[in-house]
Design an enzyme around this catalytic site. Structure first.
Site, mmCIF file in Angstrom:
data_model
loop_
_atom_site.group_PDB
_atom_site.id
_atom_site.type_symbol
_atom_site.label_atom_id
_atom_site.label_comp_id
_atom_site.label_asym_id
_atom_site.label_seq_id
_atom_site.Cartn_x
_atom_site.Cartn_y
_atom_site.Cartn_z
ATOM 1 C CE LYS A 88 -11.408 -25.871 25.751
ATOM 2 N NZ LYS A 88 -10.041 -25.592 25.293
ATOM 3 C CB VAL A 138 -9.732 -21.652 28.044
ATOM 4 C CG1 VAL A 138 -9.472 -23.145 28.196
ATOM 5 C CG2 VAL A 138 -10.972 -21.246 28.833
ATOM 6 N N GLY A 139 -6.962 -20.819 26.661
ATOM 7 C CA GLY A 139 -5.692 -21.133 26.021
ATOM 8 C C GLY A 139 -5.647 -22.449 25.284
ATOM 9 C CB CYS A 158 -7.433 -19.294 19.446
ATOM 10 S SG CYS A 158 -7.672 -19.243 21.239
ATOM 11 C CE LYS A 187 -14.465 -19.560 16.110
ATOM 12 N NZ LYS A 187 -14.845 -20.358 17.284
ATOM 13 C CB THR A 234 -13.008 -13.901 21.240
ATOM 14 O OG1 THR A 234 -11.682 -14.439 21.188
ATOM 15 C CG2 THR A 234 -13.970 -14.977 21.678
ATOM 16 C CB THR A 244 -20.959 -16.377 25.244
ATOM 17 O OG1 THR A 244 -19.645 -16.229 24.696
ATOM 18 C CG2 THR A 244 -20.983 -15.739 26.618
#
Length: 342
Positions: free
Chosen positions: A79, A105-106, A169, A202, A230, A304
């Site tokens: 993570k 989730v942040g 993110c 990413k 995402t 996921t």
């Protein structure tokens, strides 16, 4: 002309059935006889298999170890970690939708120092290959997190093979200023993340042309691209007439994201033939993984799917091996970019 009798038809049917069974047995025997080489290379990084966990979906350490051998995966991508502890977004943070899952989730995490002290040794002890994911609210934040990785001792770094620079993110306060929305900001974050390990940028699918952002990342020293993070999304509780997630919006992952990821991998492979690419997005089956490999990824990440079944990474890995054996593919590396022909 006389018609064949029932006995004659029955004999023919049995002959066809026996022939079909013989071919099936022959194919099965050949599949078992073919030892599939599952190893792959992501740039200069050698992985024993092409399946990794996706950052944010498998915890900071050995959370999935109860469900499978972590050393048999290409890598455990942990993570995303900031230099300092971060509390993340308000609850609710996760919501299942028809096409997958929304999360906000942040980037909650213990901070880099705590992870190095408590989680990295456990991953190393079980033989996991580790990719650290880092993020920062500023360029200096990326630099500080990377410096902490650079300061590791030789023993502490034994399991680490790369750092994934998470510039994409969506679960931050100001999504309009996401690093991955700007070539300049992406370049600055990637450049600031130098730590002696290969850097994989990413990137976000929430841009007009991901190739422009990819070019900036590569130009600033990224050794690879992780495609994609995402999609921005949200859901409303129609009875309460309020957003479902505590942070209002979040990131959409799962099956709906898969075609987007395939497109991004394909376009970047066409634009940057020598780039190392990791495909991520909606990998629920071996077929999904093979599709990303054919599009140009050298490895894939499973995210996921692990929420529904924590054994998903190993099941998908086994499915890839069986698919290759049935298809006469001796090595996973044969598949990388093969969809482009030539």
């Amino acid at each position: 002309m006389s018609r064949p009798g029932r006995a004659s038809l029955s004999t023919r049917a049995r002959a066809v059935d026996l022939s079909t069974r013989a071919r099936a047995v022959d194919l099965s025997t050949r599949a078992r006889a073919l030892a599939v080489d599952l190893s792959t290379m992501v740039g200069t990084v050698s992985l024993c298999t092409p399946v990794m966990t996706a950052s944010g979906t498998a915890g900071h350490g050995v959370e999935l170890a109860a469900y499978g051998d972590l050393s048999s995966l290409g890598a455990v991508v942990v993570k995303s970690l900031a230099a300092e502890p971060w509390g993340g977004n308000p609850a609710p943070r996760v919501h299942e939708v028809e096409a997958g899952m929304l999360n906000s989730v942040g980037l909650q995490g213990p901070g880099m120092a705590a992870w190095i002290e408590h989680d990295l040794p456990k991953l190393s002890a079980v033989g996991a290959t580790v990719v650290a994911s880092i993020w920062g609210r500023t360029v200096e934040g990326f630099e500080k997190a990377a410096a902490m990785l650079a300061g590791l001792s030789t023993g502490e770094r034994r399991a680490l093979v790369a750092v994934e620079v998470n510039v994409s993110c969506p679960n931050v306060e100001d999504r309009s200023r996401m690093f991955a929305h700007s070539p300049t900001a992406t370049a600055e974050a990637v450049d600031a993340s130098r730590c002696g390990l290969p850097r994989w940028a990413k990137l976000s699918p929430n841009v007009g042309d991901v190739r422009e952002i990819a070019a900036a990342a590569i130009g600033s020293g990224a050794a690879g691209l992780t495609l994609v993070n995402t999609l921005l999304g949200m859901a409303i509780d129609v009875n309460r007439r309020r957003p479902v997630l505590g942070a209002v919006g979040g990131g959409l992952s799962g099956p709906a994201l898969h075609p987007v990821a395939v497109r991004a991998v394909w376009e970047c492979r066409e634009a940057f033939p020598e780039a190392a690419i990791v495909g991520v997005g909606g990998v629920l089956t071996a077929r999904d993984a093979v599709e990303l490999l054919l599009a140009g990824a050298s490895a894939v990440q499973v995210g996921t799917a692990s929420f529904r079944d924590p054994r998903a990474p190993w099941k998908i890995l086994g499915g890839i091996e069986r698919w290759c054996a049935r298809s006469g593919v001796a090595t996973v590396r044969e598949l990388v970019g093969a969809g482009h022909g030539g």
